[in-house]
Design a protein around this motif. Structure first.
Motif, PDB file in Angstrom:
ATOM      1  N   TRP A 126       0.966  -1.245  -0.090  1.00 44.70           N
ATOM      2  CA  TRP A 126      -0.111  -0.022   0.011  1.00 44.70           C
ATOM      3  C   TRP A 126       0.816   1.261  -0.086  1.00 44.70           C
ATOM      4  CZ3 TRP A 126       0.512   3.518   3.986  1.00 44.70           C
ATOM      5  CH2 TRP A 126       1.028   3.189   5.251  1.00 44.70           C
ATOM      6  N   GLN A 127       0.354   2.448  -0.334  1.00 45.55           N
ATOM      7  CA  GLN A 127       0.899   3.684  -0.114  1.00 45.55           C
ATOM      8  C   GLN A 127      -0.258   4.715  -0.090  1.00 45.55           C
ATOM      9  OE1 GLN A 127       3.560   4.507  -3.624  1.00 45.55           O
ATOM     10  NE2 GLN A 127       4.906   5.830  -2.372  1.00 45.55           N
ATOM     11  N   ALA A 128       0.204   5.582   0.855  1.00 44.41           N
ATOM     12  CA  ALA A 128      -0.727   6.877   1.016  1.00 44.41           C
ATOM     13  C   ALA A 128      -0.345   8.075   0.882  1.00 44.41           C
ATOM     14  CB  ALA A 128      -1.475   6.614   2.516  1.00 44.41           C
ATOM     15  N   LEU A 129      -1.157   9.138   0.658  1.00 42.27           N
ATOM     16  CA  LEU A 129      -0.575  10.504   0.629  1.00 42.27           C
ATOM     17  C   LEU A 129      -1.618  11.593   0.825  1.00 42.27           C
ATOM     18  CD1 LEU A 129       1.743  12.262  -1.017  1.00 42.27           C
ATOM     19  CD2 LEU A 129       0.123  12.457  -3.039  1.00 42.27           C
ATOM     20  N   THR A 130      -1.179  12.454   1.964  1.00 41.98           N
ATOM     21  CA  THR A 130      -2.156  13.401   2.077  1.00 41.98           C
ATOM     22  C   THR A 130      -1.359  14.811   1.864  1.00 41.98           C
ATOM     23  OG1 THR A 130      -1.445  13.386   4.412  1.00 41.98           O
ATOM     24  CG2 THR A 130      -3.403  12.041   3.848  1.00 41.98           C
ATOM     25  N   ASN A 131      -0.995  15.530   2.749  1.00 42.79           N
ATOM     26  CA  ASN A 131      -0.571  16.953   2.503  1.00 42.79           C
ATOM     27  C   ASN A 131       0.828  17.297   3.141  1.00 42.79           C
ATOM     28  OD1 ASN A 131      -3.946  17.807   2.551  1.00 42.79           O
ATOM     29  ND2 ASN A 131      -2.859  18.066   0.730  1.00 42.79           N
ATOM     30  N   VAL A 132       1.222  16.090   3.527  1.00 47.21           N
ATOM     31  CA  VAL A 132       2.635  16.099   4.026  1.00 47.21           C
ATOM     32  C   VAL A 132       3.784  15.260   3.242  1.00 47.21           C
ATOM     33  CG1 VAL A 132       1.623  16.244   6.323  1.00 47.21           C
ATOM     34  CG2 VAL A 132       2.384  14.062   5.553  1.00 47.21           C
ATOM     35  N   PRO A 133       4.867  15.759   3.177  1.00 54.40           N
ATOM     36  CA  PRO A 133       5.954  15.158   2.329  1.00 54.40           C
ATOM     37  C   PRO A 133       6.152  13.932   2.733  1.00 54.40           C
ATOM     38  CG  PRO A 133       6.510  17.294   2.830  1.00 54.40           C
ATOM     39  CD  PRO A 133       5.635  17.201   3.565  1.00 54.40           C
ATOM     40  N   VAL A 134       6.358  13.021   1.752  1.00 53.59           N
ATOM     41  CA  VAL A 134       6.969  11.593   2.009  1.00 53.59           C
ATOM     42  C   VAL A 134       8.350  11.067   1.688  1.00 53.59           C
ATOM     43  CG1 VAL A 134       4.393  10.747   2.015  1.00 53.59           C
ATOM     44  CG2 VAL A 134       5.937  10.583  -0.088  1.00 53.59           C
ATOM     45  N   ALA A 135       8.713  11.931   0.439  1.00 52.09           N
ATOM     46  CA  ALA A 135      10.245  11.554  -0.025  1.00 52.09           C
ATOM     47  C   ALA A 135      11.143  11.946   0.906  1.00 52.09           C
ATOM     48  CB  ALA A 135      10.506  12.387  -1.240  1.00 52.09           C
ATOM     49  N   GLY A 136      11.867  10.870   1.437  1.00 52.86           N
ATOM     50  CA  GLY A 136      13.026  11.055   2.598  1.00 52.86           C
ATOM     51  C   GLY A 136      12.258  11.388   3.839  1.00 52.86           C
ATOM     52  N   VAL A 137      11.253  11.114   4.168  1.00 54.14           N
ATOM     53  CA  VAL A 137      10.556  11.336   5.786  1.00 54.14           C
ATOM     54  C   VAL A 137      10.240   9.990   6.242  1.00 54.14           C
ATOM     55  CG1 VAL A 137       8.466  12.404   6.681  1.00 54.14           C
ATOM     56  CG2 VAL A 137       9.655  13.406   4.687  1.00 54.14           C
ATOM     57  N   SER A 138      10.369   9.865   7.266  1.00 56.66           N
ATOM     58  CA  SER A 138      10.128   8.375   7.927  1.00 56.66           C
ATOM     59  C   SER A 138       8.590   7.930   8.101  1.00 56.66           C
ATOM     60  CB  SER A 138      11.064   8.290   9.378  1.00 56.66           C
ATOM     61  OG  SER A 138      10.077   9.140  10.480  1.00 56.66           O
ATOM     62  N   GLU A 139       8.420   6.916   8.032  1.00 61.19           N
ATOM     63  CA  GLU A 139       7.169   6.403   8.085  1.00 61.19           C
ATOM     64  C   GLU A 139       6.551   7.119   9.568  1.00 61.19           C
ATOM     65  OE1 GLU A 139       3.163   4.809   6.997  1.00 61.19           O
ATOM     66  OE2 GLU A 139       4.895   5.324   6.040  1.00 61.19           O
ATOM     67  N   GLN A 140       7.250   7.167  10.582  1.00 64.97           N
ATOM     68  CA  GLN A 140       6.717   7.430  11.923  1.00 64.97           C
ATOM     69  C   GLN A 140       6.296   8.890  11.690  1.00 64.97           C
ATOM     70  OE1 GLN A 140       9.579   6.955  15.028  1.00 64.97           O
ATOM     71  NE2 GLN A 140       8.299   7.965  16.587  1.00 64.97           N
ATOM     72  N   ARG A 141       7.244   9.717  10.979  1.00 69.02           N
ATOM     73  CA  ARG A 141       6.902  10.989  10.962  1.00 69.02           C
ATOM     74  C   ARG A 141       5.694  11.378  10.021  1.00 69.02           C
ATOM     75  NH1 ARG A 141      10.905  15.041  10.915  1.00 69.02           N
ATOM     76  NH2 ARG A 141       9.424  16.515  10.149  1.00 69.02           N
TER      77      ARG A 141
END
Length: 332
Positions: free
Chosen positions: A248-263
């Motif tokens: 699965w993969q999700a996206l809202t309005n926060v960056p994901v590239a290079g960002v940990s899943e916890q963040r």
């Protein structure tokens, strides 16, 4: 929904939806309202397109089938005025039933379910906020609808490639003078017309500069019939691709590239979606996916939609609460 951009900036959001075809002053070219600039139809095709328009709920939501060809690089005179919110995800834990889902969070504008089948591209179903065309709540007879193919806010094509967008305030782009520049909504049309897989869609993005000037910067979620997915973001001016893993993969309005899943999960909507998809092992049918979308609906969610990437089934619910509408895209 994130409302961090000043109103003066949002009033300049023309660049979001137009290619950078400029007149002598450097401003984007415009055309009279009665002369659609995207259509490459003959008169009969244009009339058949307009005749197919019908209202189907009180959002108001309309449906239309576009007949004939269009120029996906033509300009429009759209002037949207608010930032995007949005929640999107791909559920691909069952490779036989990959699913793309999204909430579109926006102002109270009329919307259009649009079918296209260009002679030089893939057939697709997409959703359009027709206020971007300057069209009001009653678009009957308004030939600006012939520009509707240019502005898909999400959609799926006959090869099972789906794409959607959301605001990403942190995104920045750096233009490459060797590449054509395209509006940051318009790129979705190029992807739907030209890409059959996530890799091909990434290549479409890579061949273009995106124009975020005057409006909210964006990031994008892609998925295809194999269950592959990717987020496209722009970090320090450079395109970044974050591939989906784990079903699965999700996206809202926060960056994901290079960002940990916890963040990432510190964002409420992302956290809600991620928790649901993790529990399900990425396996959701359309009914379950709509329950997840409902759990992260906002007061300004205009539509919730799921795209069956192998089945071609589209299920749509609007803010009216008037029930689910289903569409079937023949897959190739």
């Amino acid at each position: 929904m994130r409302r961090t951009l000043p109103a003066a900036t949002m009033a300049l959001l023309l660049a979001l939806t137009s290619c950078t075809t400029a007149g002598p002053s450097g401003a984007p070219n415009s055309v009279p309202d009665d002369m659609p600039n995207a259509s490459r139809q003959d008169a009969a095709q244009a009339e058949r397109t307009m005749a197919s328009l019908r209202r189907v709920d009180d959002l108001p939501l309309y449906e239309m089938t576009y007949v004939g060809a269009y120029d996906p690089t033509a300009g429009t005179d759209a002037t949207p005025s608010s930032p995007f919110g949005c929640s999107l995800f791909v559920a691909a834990g069952d490779p036989a039933r990959p699913l793309f889902a999204r909430n579109f969070d926006w102002d109270a504008n009329p919307a259009l379910v649009l079918r296209t089948d260009p002679p030089d591209g893939y057939a697709a179903i997409s959703l359009v906020d027709i206020s971007y065309l300057g069209v009001g709540a009653d678009p009957t007879g308004d030939r600006r609808l012939l520009d509707a193919p240019l502005l898909p806010f999400d959609g799926m094509n006959e090869r099972g490639l789906a794409v959607g967008l959301a605001a990403d305030d942190a995104a920045t782009v750096r233009a490459d003078p060797g590449k054509p520049t395209v509006g940051s909504v318009r790129i979705l049309r190029l992807v739907l017309d030209r890409a059959a897989t996530v890799d091909e869609a990434v290549a479409v993005f890579s061949r273009h500069n995106l124009d975020f000037d005057g409006g909210p910067a964006l990031h994008y979620l892609l998925a295809d019939a194999t269950g592959a997915s990717a987020v496209i973001e722009f970090v320090d001016g450079e395109l970044r691709v974050e591939r989906g893993t784990g079903g699965w993969q999700a996206l809202t309005n926060v960056p994901v590239a290079g960002v940990s899943e916890q963040r990432r999960r510190e964002d409420h909507r992302y956290g809600q979606i991620a928790a649901a998809l993790s529990r399900a092992g990425g396996v959701l049918d359309a009914t379950a996916a709509h329950r997840v979308l409902a759990s992260v609906r906002q007061g300004h969610t205009r539509w919730s939609v799921t795209y069956g990437l192998r089945s071609g089934e589209v299920r749509l619910v609007t803010a009216t609460g008037g029930g689910e509408r289903r569409y079937q895209l023949p897959m190739s």
